[in-house]
Design a protein around this motif. Structure first.
Motif, PDB file in Angstrom:
ATOM      1  N   ASP A  83      -1.620   1.446  -4.819  1.00 12.33           N
ATOM      2  CA  ASP A  83      -1.173   2.529  -5.085  1.00 12.33           C
ATOM      3  C   ASP A  83      -2.109   3.527  -6.098  1.00 12.33           C
ATOM      4  OD1 ASP A  83       1.438   4.090  -4.550  1.00 12.33           O
ATOM      5  OD2 ASP A  83       2.665   2.834  -5.885  1.00 12.33           O
ATOM      6  N   HIS A  84      -1.092   4.719  -5.954  1.00 14.45           N
ATOM      7  CA  HIS A  84      -1.092   5.955  -6.489  1.00 14.45           C
ATOM      8  C   HIS A  84       0.327   6.544  -7.237  1.00 14.45           C
ATOM      9  CE1 HIS A  84      -0.344   9.448  -3.621  1.00 14.45           C
ATOM     10  NE2 HIS A  84       0.157   7.964  -2.922  1.00 14.45           N
ATOM     11  N   HIS A  85       1.104   5.823  -7.493  1.00 14.34           N
ATOM     12  CA  HIS A  85       2.197   6.278  -7.598  1.00 14.34           C
ATOM     13  C   HIS A  85       2.142   5.643  -9.608  1.00 14.34           C
ATOM     14  CE1 HIS A  85       3.166   7.013  -3.431  1.00 14.34           C
ATOM     15  NE2 HIS A  85       4.317   7.776  -3.954  1.00 14.34           N
ATOM     16  N   GLN A  86       2.640   6.574 -10.590  1.00 13.90           N
ATOM     17  CA  GLN A  86       3.565   6.266 -11.424  1.00 13.90           C
ATOM     18  C   GLN A  86       3.636   4.957 -11.354  1.00 13.90           C
ATOM     19  OE1 GLN A  86       2.528   7.846 -14.238  1.00 13.90           O
ATOM     20  NE2 GLN A  86       2.285   9.929 -13.613  1.00 13.90           N
ATOM     21  N   PRO A  87       3.414   4.097 -12.636  1.00 13.38           N
ATOM     22  CA  PRO A  87       3.884   2.679 -12.017  1.00 13.38           C
ATOM     23  C   PRO A  87       4.708   2.590 -13.496  1.00 13.38           C
ATOM     24  CG  PRO A  87       1.446   2.390 -13.158  1.00 13.38           C
ATOM     25  CD  PRO A  87       1.502   4.599 -12.714  1.00 13.38           C
ATOM     26  N   ALA A  88       5.670   1.056 -13.491  1.00 13.14           N
ATOM     27  CA  ALA A  88       6.622   0.623 -14.247  1.00 13.14           C
ATOM     28  C   ALA A  88       6.296  -0.117 -14.975  1.00 13.14           C
ATOM     29  CB  ALA A  88       7.873  -0.228 -13.354  1.00 13.14           C
ATOM     30  N   GLU A  89       6.972   0.149 -15.793  1.00  9.12           N
ATOM     31  CA  GLU A  89       6.587  -0.871 -16.777  1.00  9.12           C
ATOM     32  C   GLU A  89       6.117  -2.052 -16.911  1.00  9.12           C
ATOM     33  OE1 GLU A  89       6.745   0.074 -20.586  1.00  9.12           O
ATOM     34  OE2 GLU A  89       7.414   1.842 -19.937  1.00  9.12           O
ATOM     35  N   ALA A  90       6.673  -2.957 -16.266  1.00  9.89           N
ATOM     36  CA  ALA A  90       5.581  -4.194 -15.755  1.00  9.89           C
ATOM     37  C   ALA A  90       4.857  -3.825 -15.306  1.00  9.89           C
ATOM     38  CB  ALA A  90       6.380  -5.327 -15.081  1.00  9.89           C
ATOM     39  N   GLY A 145       3.878  22.131 -16.807  1.00  6.15           N
ATOM     40  CA  GLY A 145       4.313  20.560 -17.367  1.00  6.15           C
ATOM     41  C   GLY A 145       5.344  19.859 -16.355  1.00  6.15           C
ATOM     42  N   LEU A 146       5.489  21.003 -15.431  1.00  5.66           N
ATOM     43  CA  LEU A 146       6.541  20.063 -14.651  1.00  5.66           C
ATOM     44  C   LEU A 146       5.582  18.956 -13.401  1.00  5.66           C
ATOM     45  CD1 LEU A 146       9.272  20.750 -12.972  1.00  5.66           C
ATOM     46  CD2 LEU A 146       7.882  21.274 -11.385  1.00  5.66           C
ATOM     47  N   ASP A 147       6.646  17.700 -14.381  1.00  2.40           N
ATOM     48  CA  ASP A 147       6.791  16.496 -13.481  1.00  2.40           C
ATOM     49  C   ASP A 147       8.095  15.663 -12.633  1.00  2.40           C
ATOM     50  OD1 ASP A 147       6.207  13.697 -12.960  1.00  2.40           O
ATOM     51  OD2 ASP A 147       4.530  13.311 -14.995  1.00  2.40           O
ATOM     52  N   LEU A 148       7.553  16.508 -11.809  1.00  3.88           N
ATOM     53  CA  LEU A 148       8.993  15.710 -10.996  1.00  3.88           C
ATOM     54  C   LEU A 148       9.121  14.019 -10.448  1.00  3.88           C
ATOM     55  CD1 LEU A 148       9.053  18.807  -8.318  1.00  3.88           C
ATOM     56  CD2 LEU A 148      10.705  18.452 -10.119  1.00  3.88           C
ATOM     57  N   SER A 149       8.213  13.682 -10.786  1.00  3.92           N
ATOM     58  CA  SER A 149       8.113  12.350 -10.546  1.00  3.92           C
ATOM     59  C   SER A 149       9.712  11.836 -12.081  1.00  3.92           C
ATOM     60  CB  SER A 149       6.649  11.297 -11.095  1.00  3.92           C
ATOM     61  OG  SER A 149       6.112  11.765 -12.313  1.00  3.92           O
ATOM     62  N   VAL A 150       9.239  11.904 -13.401  1.00  2.00           N
ATOM     63  CA  VAL A 150       9.797  12.279 -14.017  1.00  2.00           C
ATOM     64  C   VAL A 150      11.721  12.132 -14.408  1.00  2.00           C
ATOM     65  CG1 VAL A 150      10.613  11.882 -16.535  1.00  2.00           C
ATOM     66  CG2 VAL A 150       7.920  11.311 -15.613  1.00  2.00           C
ATOM     67  N   VAL A 151      11.520  13.447 -13.924  1.00  2.00           N
ATOM     68  CA  VAL A 151      12.946  13.898 -13.330  1.00  2.00           C
ATOM     69  C   VAL A 151      13.646  13.437 -12.461  1.00  2.00           C
ATOM     70  CG1 VAL A 151      13.958  15.703 -12.634  1.00  2.00           C
ATOM     71  CG2 VAL A 151      11.971  16.367 -14.033  1.00  2.00           C
ATOM     72  N   THR A 195       0.988  -1.601   0.081  1.00  2.00           N
ATOM     73  CA  THR A 195      -0.329   0.192   0.029  1.00  2.00           C
ATOM     74  C   THR A 195       0.488   1.201   0.007  1.00  2.00           C
ATOM     75  OG1 THR A 195      -0.401   0.095   2.243  1.00  2.00           O
ATOM     76  CG2 THR A 195      -2.222  -1.214   1.095  1.00  2.00           C
ATOM     77  N   ASP A 196       0.760   2.181  -1.044  1.00  2.00           N
ATOM     78  CA  ASP A 196       1.406   3.354  -1.473  1.00  2.00           C
ATOM     79  C   ASP A 196       2.926   3.255  -1.308  1.00  2.00           C
ATOM     80  OD1 ASP A 196       1.145   5.801  -1.190  1.00  2.00           O
ATOM     81  OD2 ASP A 196       2.464   6.074   1.012  1.00  2.00           O
ATOM     82  N   PHE A 197       2.792   2.258  -2.147  1.00  2.00           N
ATOM     83  CA  PHE A 197       3.666   1.982  -2.585  1.00  2.00           C
ATOM     84  C   PHE A 197       3.926   0.771  -3.861  1.00  2.00           C
ATOM     85  CE2 PHE A 197       6.714   0.541   0.607  1.00  2.00           C
ATOM     86  CZ  PHE A 197       5.854  -0.081   1.550  1.00  2.00           C
ATOM     87  N   GLY A 198       4.419   0.101  -4.166  1.00  2.00           N
ATOM     88  CA  GLY A 198       4.886  -1.148  -5.252  1.00  2.00           C
ATOM     89  C   GLY A 198       4.538  -0.922  -5.874  1.00  2.00           C
ATOM     90  N   SER A 199       3.875   0.275  -7.076  1.00  2.00           N
ATOM     91  CA  SER A 199       3.710   0.737  -8.638  1.00  2.00           C
ATOM     92  C   SER A 199       4.648   0.746  -9.449  1.00  2.00           C
ATOM     93  CB  SER A 199       2.517   1.388  -8.810  1.00  2.00           C
ATOM     94  OG  SER A 199       1.562   1.153  -8.749  1.00  2.00           O
ATOM     95  N   GLY A 200       5.725   1.662  -8.442  1.00  2.00           N
ATOM     96  CA  GLY A 200       6.807   1.851  -9.296  1.00  2.00           C
ATOM     97  C   GLY A 200       7.905   0.905  -9.316  1.00  2.00           C
ATOM     98  N   THR A 219       1.201  -6.129 -13.379  1.00  2.00           N
ATOM     99  CA  THR A 219       0.212  -7.122 -12.729  1.00  2.00           C
ATOM    100  C   THR A 219      -0.680  -7.575 -12.221  1.00  2.00           C
ATOM    101  OG1 THR A 219       0.866  -8.881 -10.512  1.00  2.00           O
ATOM    102  CG2 THR A 219       0.679  -6.589  -9.916  1.00  2.00           C
ATOM    103  N   GLU A 220      -1.306  -8.926 -11.811  1.00  2.00           N
ATOM    104  CA  GLU A 220      -2.862  -8.993 -11.766  1.00  2.00           C
ATOM    105  C   GLU A 220      -3.405  -8.206 -11.166  1.00  2.00           C
ATOM    106  OE1 GLU A 220      -6.852 -12.576 -11.596  1.00  2.00           O
ATOM    107  OE2 GLU A 220      -4.551 -13.257 -11.744  1.00  2.00           O
ATOM    108  N   TYR A 221      -3.091  -8.221 -10.077  1.00  2.00           N
ATOM    109  CA  TYR A 221      -3.881  -7.022  -8.895  1.00  2.00           C
ATOM    110  C   TYR A 221      -3.366  -6.111  -8.460  1.00  2.00           C
ATOM    111  CZ  TYR A 221      -5.104 -12.241  -8.467  1.00  2.00           C
ATOM    112  OH  TYR A 221      -6.205 -13.618  -8.933  1.00  2.00           O
ATOM    113  N   HIS A 222      -2.984  -5.165  -9.211  1.00  2.00           N
ATOM    114  CA  HIS A 222      -3.084  -3.856  -9.255  1.00  2.00           C
ATOM    115  C   HIS A 222      -3.862  -2.368  -9.577  1.00  2.00           C
ATOM    116  CE1 HIS A 222      -0.060  -0.605 -11.012  1.00  2.00           C
ATOM    117  NE2 HIS A 222      -0.372  -0.780 -10.395  1.00  2.00           N
ATOM    118  N   LEU A 223      -4.592  -1.921  -8.557  1.00  2.00           N
ATOM    119  CA  LEU A 223      -5.368  -1.277  -8.276  1.00  2.00           C
ATOM    120  C   LEU A 223      -4.577   0.235  -7.867  1.00  2.00           C
ATOM    121  CD1 LEU A 223      -7.687  -0.788  -7.374  1.00  2.00           C
ATOM    122  CD2 LEU A 223      -7.317  -0.983  -5.011  1.00  2.00           C
ATOM    123  N   ASN A 224      -4.641   0.468  -9.351  1.00  2.00           N
ATOM    124  CA  ASN A 224      -3.887   2.093  -9.118  1.00  2.00           C
ATOM    125  C   ASN A 224      -4.618   3.191 -10.173  1.00  2.00           C
ATOM    126  OD1 ASN A 224      -2.870   4.034  -9.843  1.00  2.00           O
ATOM    127  ND2 ASN A 224      -0.355   2.938  -9.318  1.00  2.00           N
TER     128      ASN A 224
END
Length: 473
Positions: A108-115, A423-429, A83-88, A117-122
């Motif tokens: 989770d609610h953070h930006q997901p990585a490329e992979a 346009g600033l996106d610090l998650s990408v930066v 919870t609150d992490f895992g997607s990245g 999984t079946e049980y992914h609630l974001n």
């Protein structure tokens, strides 16, 4: 969300699938982050699992990386709820899933990585902004509603979900919005939450009136903000009885007429002092009150509650924060208050250090390196506080470094909302700049973090500066 459930049917369907997997598990390890949103995410999920009779244990991690995920796998639970992490970190988690180490369920609610999984609630997978419209605690709340049985109503957990959202700074202009508004509505319907228009100053429940005004620096009013004597003088000139038994009353102690008189005088002072009208409007905002909590305590107001939680897990006492979230009072609450006093002292000292030392300005960002002077678990909070000080340029994002260990630096970044709109996106930066130097990072557009090798600070800054330039010019 609304009283009928999540705003996107697919989100509800995914939550139902995750809930079904959790019910079928022999045992669940619940792993969560250590900030206010992470603690409330864990508390919401843990309460819902307990009510659904799902055996589980709870652990907290400062950062989810290869080492911490390997440690989680070593616990040998067949199912792990993040919870609150895992997607990245889905790429790493997916490798463990493929190896048969555990089945992951992620809320989770953070930006997901490329992979995936079946049980992914974001929420980001379903067109909902995870940085502004649904927090980690909100995702856990959606899951909690899906875990309900015939005799279980989890809408009371909306109170904690709102604490998490506010702790994650999602109550921007006009208060909570999007899916968060639905959670607020459900909390109101359950009788655990009240939403109102109120003075938008921190400490309405607990601070004596002079301190409430003196420490209110988001909207600086000359002669009152950062001026103890000035705040007392201002209050003493009002035709109100603002003391009781010789002690200053608090905002929560005032009746509606007294509050109106004080606000009117405060606005008049701001106007006469030349404070811009747009800033004066920011004195009034949306408040969220937890109806089940005692009046005049840190737990009654969601902002104060979230600050209390930040003072626990960031100092290796997540157990205290979780206990308070789950209803423990007495000794756990007193310990949390002790930790809060220490937390406030550390934040004040950290902010003063930044003001004294100043920041280094690059072409597109500014930064400071606190070394070991500021704890790595709170350097991001200090950076956010510094944004409002004269030492920091509000037109550039700020990047803060702190020593994590002998080999690594913790990096935290905060950005002004107007730059995010450009346009600033610090998650990408943070993500791209850290990976370019052998580290890792991520987060949200307005606030993000990373861990990098200790000798790669300059290379990281160069990459981050270039990325900011590409985003906002």
């Amino acid at each position: 969300m609304s009283a009928a459930g999540p705003p996107v049917p697919a989100l509800a369907d995914r939550a139902a699938a995750c809930a079904e997997r959790l019910r079928a598990a022999d045992g669940v390890l619940l792993a969560s982050h250590i900030d206010a949103d992470g603690l409330t995410s864990a508390a919401v999920a843990s309460a819902a699992l307990a009510r659904a009779d799902v055996d589980h244990e709870v652990v907290f991690e400062k950062q989810l990386d290869e080492a911490s995920i390997a440690g989680i796998a070593d616990r040998e639970f067949d199912t792990v709820l993040f919870t609150d992490f895992g997607s990245g970190q889905l790429d790493i988690i997916a490798d463990h899933e493929a190896a048969g180490d555990f089945t992951p369920v992620i809320a989770d609610h953070h930006q997901p990585a490329e992979a995936d999984t079946e049980y992914h609630l974001n929420p980001l997978l379903f067109g909902i902004d995870g940085a502004a419209e649904l927090s980690g605690a909100g995702a856990s709340y959606v899951l909690a509603r899906a875990l309900e049985g015939p005799d279980v109503d989890n809408r009371d957990l909306a109170a904690l979900a709102v604490v998490g959202a506010v702790g994650d700074m999602q109550d921007g202009d006009g208060g909570l919005r999007g899916a968060n508004e639905g959670i607020v509505a459900e909390g109101e319907a359950a009788g655990v939450l009240e939403q109102a228009t109120d003075l938008a100053l921190y400490g309405r429940q607990t601070r004596p009136l002079p301190k409430l005004l003196e420490y209110a620096t988001d909207v600086k009013i000359p002669g009152i903000s950062n001026d103890e004597a000035g705040a007392i003088s201002f209050l003493s000139e009002l035709d109100l009885d603002l003391k009781s038994g010789g002690d200053w009353r608090r905002w929560v102690d005032l009746d509606d007429a007294e509050r109106q008189t004080l606000v009117s005088a405060l606005v008049q002072r701001a106007v006469s002092s030349g404070v811009p009208a747009g800033r004066i409007n920011e004195l009034i905002g949306t408040s969220y009150t937890l109806q089940a909590e005692e009046v005049g305590t840190e737990l009654r107001d969601v902002s104060e509650f979230s600050t209390l939680l930040n003072a626990t897990a960031r100092y290796e006492r997540a157990d205290v924060g979780l206990a308070v979230c789950l209803g423990a009072r007495g000794e756990p609450l007193e310990e949390a208050r002790n930790l809060l006093r220490n937390h406030r002292r550390n934040l004040s000292e950290g902010l003063q250090w930044v003001k004294t030392e100043g920041v280094t300005t690059e072409e597109n960002l500014q930064w400071f390196d606190a070394g070991s002077r500021i704890r790595e678990t709170i350097v991001g909070i200090v950076a956010g506080m510094a944004v409002g000080s004269p030492a920091v340029d509000r037109e550039k994002p700020i990047v803060a470094f702190a020593e994590k260990n002998e080999d690594e630096l913790k990096v935290s970044a905060r950005g002004p909302h107007h730059l995010v709109r450009q346009g600033l996106d610090l998650s990408v930066v943070m993500g791209e700049a850290s990976r370019a130097v052998g580290g890792d990072g991520g987060g949200h557009d307005v606030a993000a973090g990373a861990t990098i090798p200790a000798d790669q600070r300059e290379a990281f800054l160069a990459a981050a500066d270039e990325l900011v330039a590409e985003q906002v010019g």
